[in-house]
Scaffold this active site. Sequence first.
Site, PDB file in Angstrom:
ATOM      1  N   LYS A  13      11.554  32.063   4.898  1.00  0.00           N
ATOM      2  CA  LYS A  13      12.598  32.465   3.960  1.00  0.00           C
ATOM      3  C   LYS A  13      12.378  31.847   2.572  1.00  0.00           C
ATOM      4  O   LYS A  13      12.628  32.511   1.572  1.00  0.00           O
ATOM      5  CB  LYS A  13      14.032  32.236   4.437  1.00  0.00           C
ATOM      6  N   ARG A  86      25.383  30.149   7.422  1.00  0.00           N
ATOM      7  CA  ARG A  86      24.899  29.836   8.766  1.00  0.00           C
ATOM      8  C   ARG A  86      26.055  29.799   9.766  1.00  0.00           C
ATOM      9  O   ARG A  86      25.816  29.573  10.938  1.00  0.00           O
ATOM     10  CB  ARG A  86      24.132  28.521   8.770  1.00  0.00           C
ATOM     11  N   ARG A 120       3.437  22.585   8.141  1.00  0.00           N
ATOM     12  CA  ARG A 120       4.119  22.863   6.866  1.00  0.00           C
ATOM     13  C   ARG A 120       4.175  21.648   5.946  1.00  0.00           C
ATOM     14  O   ARG A 120       4.493  20.551   6.363  1.00  0.00           O
ATOM     15  CB  ARG A 120       5.534  23.366   7.129  1.00  0.00           C
ATOM     16  N   ARG A 155       8.422  17.567   5.617  1.00  0.00           N
ATOM     17  CA  ARG A 155       9.867  17.398   5.738  1.00  0.00           C
ATOM     18  C   ARG A 155      10.204  16.526   6.939  1.00  0.00           C
ATOM     19  O   ARG A 155       9.553  16.626   7.973  1.00  0.00           O
ATOM     20  CB  ARG A 155      10.541  18.770   5.907  1.00  0.00           C
ATOM     21  N   ARG A 166      16.755  22.993  16.200  1.00  0.00           N
ATOM     22  CA  ARG A 166      17.133  23.881  15.088  1.00  0.00           C
ATOM     23  C   ARG A 166      17.023  25.339  15.508  1.00  0.00           C
ATOM     24  O   ARG A 166      17.839  26.175  15.129  1.00  0.00           O
ATOM     25  CB  ARG A 166      16.252  23.616  13.873  1.00  0.00           C
TER      26      ARG A 166
END
Length: 214
Positions: A13, A86, A120, A155, A166
Site C-alpha cells: 500500500k 482499520r 523490507r 521497521r 498483524r
Amino acid sequence: MGIALIAPPAAGKGTQSLKIKEKYNLPHISVGEMLREEVKNKTKAGLLIENELKQGKLIDDNIVLSLLKEKLKKCFKGFILDGFPRTIKQAEEFSKSFIVNYVFVLNIEKEVLQKRISGRLICPKCFNIYNDLIPSLNSKVTSICDICGESLQKRADDNIEVFNDRYNIYLKEIYPLIEYYSKKNLVYHIDANKNIEEIFKQITNILDKDLIDD
Ligand code: AMP
C-alpha cells in the site's frame, strides 16, 4: 478526491500510494508512518502507543483520528489514506468530516507477504520502500536510499511473529470494512499478487475511467 488503501501488512500500500501521489498530485498520508513519527519524536501520543505499535496492535481509534484530522487540515485537494480506516468506528467518525470516494483493497497471498516482510527496508527520511530479498526492489547501493541517500532501516514490527499477529488482526478487521464500504459502492478489489506496475495499472484504470467520464 479521497482515496483509501486497505491491505494486509507488506501488501504494497505504501508503494502504490506513492505512485498514486505522483500521478494525481494528491497528498499521501501513511497512518502507520504518522504513528511511528509520534514515537520517534517522543510526543505524548508517541509515548502512549510505542509498545502497541511494536507489537503490531491496532492503536486506539481516538488517538488515530485526532492525529489524522490534524494532518488533513492542510490537504485541500484531497488525500490518499494508506492504512486507514482499520475499524468501523474510524470509518464512521471519519465520514462525519471527510469524503472517501475510492476504497482500494489489495488482495494478496499470505506466503508472498511473509517474504516481503523479511526483506523490507524503509527510508526514515523520504519513506521510500525497498526490499533486500526482491531484486526489483533492491536499493542501488546496499542499505542506502536511492532518492535521498539516507541509511535504510528495518521497521520494529517487521518480523515474522509480529507479522502473523498483524495479519490475523487484518483478517478480522477487513471483512466488516469491506461490507461497510460495499454498501456505499466504494470498494475496488485489486489483485496485488502481480508486479508493482501491473498493480498500479489496475488502480489507474479505475481512477482514469471515472476522471474521463466526469
Ligand atoms: P502500517 O504502516 O500500515 O503497516 O501500520 C503499522 C502499524 O501502525 C499497525 O500495525 C498498527 O499498529 C498501526 N496502525 C496503522 N494504521 C492504523 C489505524 N488506522 N488504526 C490503528 N492502528 C493503526
